[in-house]
Design an enzyme around this catalytic site. Sequence first.
Site, short mmCIF file in Angstrom:
data_model
loop_
_atom_site.label_atom_id
_atom_site.label_comp_id
_atom_site.label_asym_id
_atom_site.label_seq_id
_atom_site.Cartn_x
_atom_site.Cartn_y
_atom_site.Cartn_z
N LYS A 30 43.49 29.30 -8.30
CA LYS A 30 44.05 28.76 -9.55
C LYS A 30 44.97 27.60 -9.23
CE LYS A 30 44.94 29.07 -13.98
NZ LYS A 30 44.71 27.60 -14.04
N LYS A 42 52.81 31.01 -5.05
CA LYS A 42 53.34 31.12 -6.42
C LYS A 42 52.65 32.25 -7.18
CE LYS A 42 53.86 27.01 -8.26
NZ LYS A 42 53.56 25.78 -9.05
N LYS A 72 44.33 23.51 -5.84
CA LYS A 72 44.88 22.33 -6.51
C LYS A 72 43.83 21.24 -6.50
CE LYS A 72 48.90 21.13 -8.31
NZ LYS A 72 49.91 22.07 -8.80
N THR A 129 56.17 26.14 -18.42
CA THR A 129 56.84 25.85 -17.15
C THR A 129 58.35 25.75 -17.38
OG1 THR A 129 54.86 24.68 -16.47
CG2 THR A 129 56.81 24.37 -15.10
N SER A 170 49.12 30.31 -17.85
CA SER A 170 47.71 29.99 -17.61
C SER A 170 46.91 31.28 -17.39
CB SER A 170 47.56 29.11 -16.36
OG SER A 170 47.75 27.76 -16.68
N1 GLU Z 1 50.17 22.69 -12.31
C1 GLU Z 1 50.99 23.83 -12.55
C2 GLU Z 1 51.65 24.31 -11.27
O1 GLU Z 1 51.82 23.56 -10.34
C3 GLU Z 1 50.23 24.93 -13.29
C4 GLU Z 1 49.04 25.47 -12.58
C5 GLU Z 1 48.17 26.36 -13.47
O2 GLU Z 1 48.52 26.59 -14.60
O3 GLU Z 1 47.15 26.81 -12.95
O4 GLU Z 1 52.09 25.42 -11.18
#
Ligand code: GLU
Length: 427
Positions: free
Chosen positions: A68, A92, A104, A188, A356
């Site tokens: 993810k 995370k 990513k 966030t 998410s």
């Molecule tokens: N881009 C966000 C992060 O760095 C969200 C990632 C997501 O929702 O999968 O955590």
Amino acid sequence: MTESLFAEASQRLDAALQHISISEDAIEHLKYPKSSLQVSIPVRMDNGSLKIFQGYRVRYDDTRGPTKGGIRYHPNVSLDEVKSLAFWMTFKCAVMDIPFGGAKGGITIDPKQLSKFELERLSRGYIDAIADFIGPDVDIAAPDVQTNPIIMGWMMDQYNIIQRKIVPAVITGKPLSMGGSLGRDTATGMGTFFAIEALMPKFQVTPKDTTVAVQGFGNAGSVVAELLCRAGYKVVAVSDSKGGIYAQDGLDIPSVRQFKNSTRDLKAVYCEGTICNIVDYRTISNEELLALDVDILVPAALENQITESNADGVRAKYIFEAANGPITAAADAILAAKGIHVFPDILINAGGVTVSYFEWVQNRSGLYWTVDEVNDRLKQKMVTETERIWSIAQEKSISMRTAAYVHALNRIGAAINAKGNRDYYVS
Ligand code: GLU
């Protein structure tokens, strides 16, 4: 910066490994990304020319579930950066105990240089290029720096065209009308806010006596600034990529946001209805913002903002990393020596990926939640994991960052061990 961001990111893992007993298999496993993809994306530009853009998707580790992570559009995107961000996503997701690994994606582009038509063609082209690499049970995308729900909508639509079916769970952060979740847009910043609210009472700090500076006024920074302002904290400075604004008596962040949304300009204003008046303030650079004499500093922009060269000038007492990787490992040591408390990205900005996950769950169940349900569940997760990491940090007398890695490693290590490790096969 000459050192690779990934080498830099890995130093945090090395620090945590000194405080945890974990199988050699797990350590070996976590040194390398599972798979990395680099693609060339041809785009027909509005003037008729053809341009080829470079895109990436890295799946770092999927031991705990499908990978993810977001997709970033930025001129500095490189394989090294995407790999580091995928590495952070792995930890995370484990910190938050959501059943995902880390990934990513990104495209090396300044999206502000493209027309909306070009941006759509690029976004759809990226999905054409990575479609075999992603999927709702394999790798799930999302927004990141300079991408948004509209772009997620184009991407989901393109994936649906390729698959010849509707697959909302392949991407999160979508528009609500296409299966997005309520509360994802603010998640966030709200997660950061819940963590701040859980942690500050431990230092006997109350909102009204607390000054705050926020670097970055995007999806994370603007939301956390507004929530802190509404909760009574004195937000004295905010900035965007062009620079910052400072007002000693505090900024009215809802007004600043309203003005920025309608004009794209960051100005210290006070608005009544649609009428906004400029209030007394001074402009500051991003570098000055990071060195302000405030209680709380929230870096909510990009990585490598506080480094060996400016860490000594930081005067905040508490730093909450709403961005990914804003502080380098060398700067961490300098800040620690100055007695500054740093609360790490893999916890502090985890609200985005948490909601998410909620969006993915809703897409797969077909049952959609109210915004209160989303925010209540987010709060519960943020507070629970913040308290757990706090306890580990106290017990082991280690930093919150190392404690967060220890906490994540316990979960990732258990999943890796569950498949059998050397002790199982050899003893
Ligand atoms: N881009 C966000 C992060 O760095 C969200 C990632 C997501 O929702 O999968 O955590």
